[in-house]
Scaffold this motif. Structure first.
Motif, PDB file in Angstrom:
ATOM      1  N   GLU A 126       0.838  -1.212   0.000  1.00 44.61           N
ATOM      2  CA  GLU A 126       0.000   0.000   0.000  1.00 44.61           C
ATOM      3  C   GLU A 126       0.875   1.265   0.000  1.00 44.61           C
ATOM      4  OE1 GLU A 126      -3.552  -0.108   0.364  1.00 44.61           O
ATOM      5  OE2 GLU A 126      -3.087  -2.188  -0.160  1.00 44.61           O
ATOM      6  N   GLY A 127       2.159   1.077   0.163  1.00 46.89           N
ATOM      7  CA  GLY A 127       3.067   2.215   0.340  1.00 46.89           C
ATOM      8  C   GLY A 127       3.614   2.791  -0.960  1.00 46.89           C
ATOM      9  N   TYR A 128       3.096   2.308  -2.114  1.00 49.76           N
ATOM     10  CA  TYR A 128       3.621   2.760  -3.413  1.00 49.76           C
ATOM     11  C   TYR A 128       2.478   3.078  -4.370  1.00 49.76           C
ATOM     12  CZ  TYR A 128       7.895   1.025  -1.411  1.00 49.76           C
ATOM     13  OH  TYR A 128       8.940   0.833  -0.564  1.00 49.76           O
ATOM     14  N   GLU A 129       2.608   4.199  -5.083  1.00 51.21           N
ATOM     15  CA  GLU A 129       1.605   4.620  -6.071  1.00 51.21           C
ATOM     16  C   GLU A 129       2.109   4.256  -7.469  1.00 51.21           C
ATOM     17  OE1 GLU A 129      -1.185   6.069  -4.845  1.00 51.21           O
ATOM     18  OE2 GLU A 129      -0.278   5.924  -2.851  1.00 51.21           O
ATOM     19  N   HIS A 130       1.161   3.814  -8.293  1.00 52.29           N
ATOM     20  CA  HIS A 130       1.495   3.533  -9.700  1.00 52.29           C
ATOM     21  C   HIS A 130       1.428   4.855 -10.467  1.00 52.29           C
ATOM     22  CE1 HIS A 130       1.277   1.828 -13.719  1.00 52.29           C
ATOM     23  NE2 HIS A 130       0.079   2.351 -13.902  1.00 52.29           N
TER      24      HIS A 130
ATOM     25  N   ASN B  93       6.324  11.042 -22.565  1.00 54.91           N
ATOM     26  CA  ASN B  93       7.033  12.210 -23.079  1.00 54.91           C
ATOM     27  C   ASN B  93       6.782  12.301 -24.588  1.00 54.91           C
ATOM     28  OD1 ASN B  93       8.919  13.938 -24.194  1.00 54.91           O
ATOM     29  ND2 ASN B  93      10.509  13.423 -22.705  1.00 54.91           N
ATOM     30  N   PRO B  94       5.934  13.256 -25.031  1.00 50.17           N
ATOM     31  CA  PRO B  94       5.571  13.300 -26.452  1.00 50.17           C
ATOM     32  C   PRO B  94       6.726  13.720 -27.351  1.00 50.17           C
ATOM     33  CG  PRO B  94       4.564  15.133 -25.257  1.00 50.17           C
ATOM     34  CD  PRO B  94       5.279  14.312 -24.236  1.00 50.17           C
ATOM     35  N   ILE B  95       7.818  14.201 -26.774  1.00 50.92           N
ATOM     36  CA  ILE B  95       8.970  14.574 -27.612  1.00 50.92           C
ATOM     37  C   ILE B  95       9.795  13.331 -27.947  1.00 50.92           C
ATOM     38  CG2 ILE B  95      11.130  15.918 -27.677  1.00 50.92           C
ATOM     39  CD1 ILE B  95       9.635  18.059 -26.062  1.00 50.92           C
ATOM     40  N   THR B  96      10.056  12.502 -26.935  1.00 46.78           N
ATOM     41  CA  THR B  96      10.904  11.323 -27.173  1.00 46.78           C
ATOM     42  C   THR B  96      10.095  10.056 -27.451  1.00 46.78           C
ATOM     43  OG1 THR B  96      10.899  10.730 -24.839  1.00 46.78           O
ATOM     44  CG2 THR B  96      12.649  12.228 -25.573  1.00 46.78           C
ATOM     45  N   GLY B  97       8.810  10.047 -27.078  1.00 48.21           N
ATOM     46  CA  GLY B  97       7.986   8.848 -27.245  1.00 48.21           C
ATOM     47  C   GLY B  97       8.126   7.855 -26.093  1.00 48.21           C
ATOM     48  N   GLU B  98       8.891   8.246 -25.076  1.00 44.96           N
ATOM     49  CA  GLU B  98       9.074   7.307 -23.958  1.00 44.96           C
ATOM     50  C   GLU B  98       7.862   7.300 -23.028  1.00 44.96           C
ATOM     51  OE1 GLU B  98      13.502   6.486 -22.243  1.00 44.96           O
ATOM     52  OE2 GLU B  98      12.718   8.509 -22.062  1.00 44.96           O
ATOM     53  N   THR B  99       7.304   6.104 -22.796  1.00 48.06           N
ATOM     54  CA  THR B  99       6.277   5.943 -21.767  1.00 48.06           C
ATOM     55  C   THR B  99       6.976   5.209 -20.637  1.00 48.06           C
ATOM     56  OG1 THR B  99       4.673   5.620 -23.519  1.00 48.06           O
ATOM     57  CG2 THR B  99       3.958   5.035 -21.310  1.00 48.06           C
ATOM     58  N   LYS B 100       6.915   5.766 -19.446  1.00 49.94           N
ATOM     59  CA  LYS B 100       7.614   5.129 -18.330  1.00 49.94           C
ATOM     60  C   LYS B 100       6.636   4.819 -17.221  1.00 49.94           C
ATOM     61  CE  LYS B 100      12.242   7.106 -18.717  1.00 49.94           C
ATOM     62  NZ  LYS B 100      13.201   7.982 -18.039  1.00 49.94           N
ATOM     63  N   SER B 101       6.819   3.671 -16.571  1.00 50.73           N
ATOM     64  CA  SER B 101       6.020   3.354 -15.389  1.00 50.73           C
ATOM     65  C   SER B 101       6.901   3.490 -14.159  1.00 50.73           C
ATOM     66  CB  SER B 101       5.480   1.932 -15.473  1.00 50.73           C
ATOM     67  OG  SER B 101       4.426   1.910 -16.392  1.00 50.73           O
ATOM     68  N   HIS B 102       6.279   4.001 -13.091  1.00 52.06           N
ATOM     69  CA  HIS B 102       7.012   4.182 -11.830  1.00 52.06           C
ATOM     70  C   HIS B 102       6.191   3.644 -10.683  1.00 52.06           C
ATOM     71  CE1 HIS B 102       8.008   7.544 -14.555  1.00 52.06           C
ATOM     72  NE2 HIS B 102       9.250   7.375 -14.122  1.00 52.06           N
ATOM     73  N   LEU B 103       6.882   3.322  -9.593  1.00 48.49           N
ATOM     74  CA  LEU B 103       6.234   3.070  -8.306  1.00 48.49           C
ATOM     75  C   LEU B 103       6.781   4.145  -7.382  1.00 48.49           C
ATOM     76  CD1 LEU B 103       6.527  -0.815  -8.205  1.00 48.49           C
ATOM     77  CD2 LEU B 103       4.393   0.497  -8.220  1.00 48.49           C
TER      78      LEU B 103
END
Ligand code: AVI
Length: 321
Positions: A234-238, A243-253
């Motif tokens: 429960e201690g981490y948010e998805h 980034n529309p310039i580079t096309g990178e989609t990143k997932s984080h916790l």
């Protein structure tokens, strides 16, 4: 790491190194335990996750043209699939090729023998006339093995935008190495997710049912289970970003409080500041220009781009020069 943990699995070593770096990171290749596999299956059927649907549409609507391009001037080929999974989409093509009496065999390559067994059994029932030659192992070892008794044109499938999960530096290297394992005239059919409305992309990685969040958090659950850690789930948010310039989609916790985690397998405690993030996945989106550059860099010639009606996704057909 402490002395008691001198003999560590690659998994434990990678987790230790990721949680000791700044910024913290964990590799998305560890998403796929049994629960992760099931969650990904659910993701592929989600309203927001357009990728699978788009690739399915391309195969379903353009199978005739795809077959024509695979054959070219030849009368037969060996279809090789890297990371075959459950083969749901590929089956559309396989069934069509068999119905047309095409002279071809199918060689799915996967690291998991279990995946191959399930797939081979399923194909034996659903397409009994199909000649299946499953190969377990690393992609490049398997391709080298295939090359030893290579007398037909090889058509290699790398679908599902799996290339998008490679870091930007490693994707061209992977494609070049793939090309090195092919002969002139062999084909590569590869799925890329295209740049599009950023909101559409972000929703695909932040679905309203929260399955993608669960998929991301499951990585911590896996570390708890397999490496004896005490992550508070429960201690981490998805938190995905695009980034529309580079096309990178990143997932984080993102850690929603200051906290510490102990991992038994590494014998270490890892500290998190409040709102400190762990980067867990990259899902690269591409422009057609970027894809063409990739092909050129890796020693391929672009034969044709097959896109869906929304122009969300492309299956690119490249020929090894
Ligand atoms: C497997 N891979 C192509 C998926 C993707 O879109 O990057 C994995 C995924 N991650 C979150 N949702 C789906």
């Amino acid at each position: 790491m402490s002395e008691t943990t001198a003999i560590l699995s690659t998994f434990a070593k990678d987790i230790h190194s990721g949680l000791s770096s700044n910024p913290k990171c964990l590799s998305s290749k560890y998403f796929y335990d049994e629960t992760g596999d099931q969650l990904f299956q659910t993701i592929m059927g989600l309203e927001e996750y357009y990728l699978t649907r788009s690739e399915f549409e391309i195969f379903d609507q353009q199978k005739k043209e795809i077959l024509k391009s695979f054959l070219g001037e030849d009368t037969s080929f060996n279809l090789v699939e890297l990371g075959a999974g459950d083969g749901t989409k590929t089956k559309v093509l396989l069934k069509y090729f068999v119905s047309q009496g095409v002279d071809f065999s199918y060689s799915p390559i996967d690291i998991s023998q279990h995946v191959l067994d399930v797939l081979s059994e399923d194909l034996g029932e659903s397409i009994p006339k199909l000649q299946v030659n499953a190969i377990q192992g690393d992609y490049f070892d398997a391709l080298a093995k295939l090359n030893e008794n290579h007398f037909q044109k090889e058509v290699v499938l790398f679908l599902g935008s799996n290339i998008g999960n490679f870091s930007n530096g490693s994707a061209p290297k992977f494609l070049t190495r793939l090309g090195d394992n092919l002969s002139t005239g062999d084909l590569l059919f590869i799925g890329f997710d295209l740049m599009k409305d950023p909101n559409v992309i972000l929703s695909a990685y932040n679905d309203k049912l929260g399955v993608t969040k669960e998929f991301n958090i499951n990585l911590l659950r896996r570390i708890n289970k397999e490496l004896g850690a005490n992550f508070d789930l429960e201690g981490y948010e998805h938190f995905p970003t695009y980034n529309p310039i580079t096309g990178e989609t990143k997932s984080h916790l993102v850690s929603n409080k200051a906290q510490e985690v102990f991992i038994k397998a590494t014998g270490e405690t890892y500290s998190f500041d409040a709102w400190e993030a762990i980067h867990t996945e990259v899902s690269q989106k591409y422009s057609l220009k970027m894809i063409h550059q990739f092909a050129e860099q890796a020693g391929f010639k672009v034969i044709k781009n097959f896109t869906d009606k929304n122009n969300f996704y492309v299956d690119a057909l490249w020929e090894k020069i």
